[in-house]
Design a protein around this motif. Structure first.
Motif, mmCIF file in Angstrom:
data_model
loop_
_atom_site.group_PDB
_atom_site.id
_atom_site.type_symbol
_atom_site.label_atom_id
_atom_site.label_comp_id
_atom_site.label_asym_id
_atom_site.label_seq_id
_atom_site.Cartn_x
_atom_site.Cartn_y
_atom_site.Cartn_z
ATOM 1 N N ASN A 1 0.815 -1.203 0.000
ATOM 2 C CA ASN A 1 0.000 0.000 0.000
ATOM 3 C C ASN A 1 0.856 1.264 0.000
ATOM 4 O OD1 ASN A 1 0.421 -1.062 2.687
ATOM 5 N ND2 ASN A 1 -0.848 0.589 3.472
ATOM 6 N N TRP A 2 2.198 1.071 0.085
ATOM 7 C CA TRP A 2 3.074 2.241 0.038
ATOM 8 C C TRP A 2 4.492 1.803 -0.289
ATOM 9 C CZ3 TRP A 2 7.119 5.270 1.734
ATOM 10 C CH2 TRP A 2 6.969 6.656 1.581
ATOM 11 N N PHE B 1 12.755 13.225 5.596
ATOM 12 C CA PHE B 1 11.695 13.970 4.919
ATOM 13 C C PHE B 1 11.158 13.195 3.728
ATOM 14 C CE2 PHE B 1 14.110 17.215 7.155
ATOM 15 C CZ PHE B 1 13.095 17.924 7.768
ATOM 16 N N LEU B 2 9.863 13.249 3.539
ATOM 17 C CA LEU B 2 9.173 12.526 2.482
ATOM 18 C C LEU B 2 9.773 12.819 1.114
ATOM 19 C CD1 LEU B 2 6.771 10.690 1.725
ATOM 20 C CD2 LEU B 2 5.386 12.777 1.532
ATOM 21 N N GLY B 3 10.014 11.762 0.356
ATOM 22 C CA GLY B 3 10.501 11.855 -1.014
ATOM 23 C C GLY B 3 9.494 11.210 -1.952
ATOM 24 N N ILE C 1 5.119 4.747 14.125
ATOM 25 C CA ILE C 1 4.386 5.936 13.709
ATOM 26 C C ILE C 1 3.381 5.500 12.647
ATOM 27 C CG2 ILE C 1 4.556 8.213 12.636
ATOM 28 C CD1 ILE C 1 7.489 8.277 13.691
ATOM 29 N N ALA C 2 2.118 5.602 12.949
ATOM 30 C CA ALA C 2 1.071 5.133 12.043
ATOM 31 C C ALA C 2 0.711 6.215 11.032
ATOM 32 C CB ALA C 2 -0.156 4.707 12.834
ATOM 33 N N CYS D 1 3.419 10.402 6.096
ATOM 34 C CA CYS D 1 4.020 11.384 7.004
ATOM 35 C C CYS D 1 5.088 12.148 6.224
ATOM 36 C CB CYS D 1 4.679 10.682 8.184
ATOM 37 S SG CYS D 1 3.537 9.771 9.240
ATOM 38 N N THR D 2 5.191 13.424 6.461
ATOM 39 C CA THR D 2 6.169 14.224 5.724
ATOM 40 C C THR D 2 7.491 14.367 6.464
ATOM 41 O OG1 THR D 2 5.211 16.238 6.644
ATOM 42 C CG2 THR D 2 4.436 15.538 4.462
#
Length: 153
Positions: free
Chosen positions: A39-40, A54-56, A96-97, A64-65
């Motif tokens: 799913n990710w 940080f989100l890429g 961390i959900a 989460c960013t």
């Protein structure tokens, strides 16, 4: 799933003449599309000065960013600089959900030369989703990216 085909596709996709970001986008799409029950799939870029990931580029649900180094599965991978296969994220201390649909997770560090550059993060809606074949694909993806980043001019 044919891991040899996926690994060959990963190698063939990488184009050193285009920005790294573009290559990472295609790699996430490949993994997300070729493997079931993900799913990710994406990257978190590591910023040592800010002590965060940080989100890429990613494929999947919202994410989460910012994840502090040392927290959650991604942050723990960044702190340890080692891959981790988490069969049940709900049992992982400090998980961390970012997406409540995730039940298992695999993370692998990506290096540029000897410095941590990013964390490859893969989530599944199934518990115990990632076996040796998937681990092999993800570790090869991280090694492939690390090699290209380290050899880039």
């Amino acid at each position: 799933m044919n891991q040899t085909i996926i690994k060959n596709q990963m190698k063939a996709l990488w184009d050193p003449s285009i920005p790294v970001l573009s290559n990472l986008c295609n790699l996430t799409a490949l993994l997300h599309d070729e493997l079931d029950h993900l799913n990710w799939v994406g990257f978190y870029f590591v910023d040592i000065e800010q002590n965060c990931c940080f989100l890429g580029p990613f494929q999947g649900r919202l994410a989460c960013t910012r994840i502090p180094i040392g927290q959650g599965v991604v942050g723990t991978c960044a702190a340890r600089k080692k891959s981790m296969n988490i069969p049940d994220v709900h049992a992982f201390p400090g998980h961390i959900a970012c997406d409540s649909a995730s039940n298992s997770e695999f993370v692998a560090p990506v290096f540029k030369n000897d410095a941590l550059f990013a964390v490859l993060d893969i989530d599944s809606d199934q518990f115990e989703r990632f076996g040796p074949e998937e681990e092999s694909i993800f570790l090869e993806a991280a090694a492939l990216i690390s090699g290209h980043l380290s050899n880039a001019k």
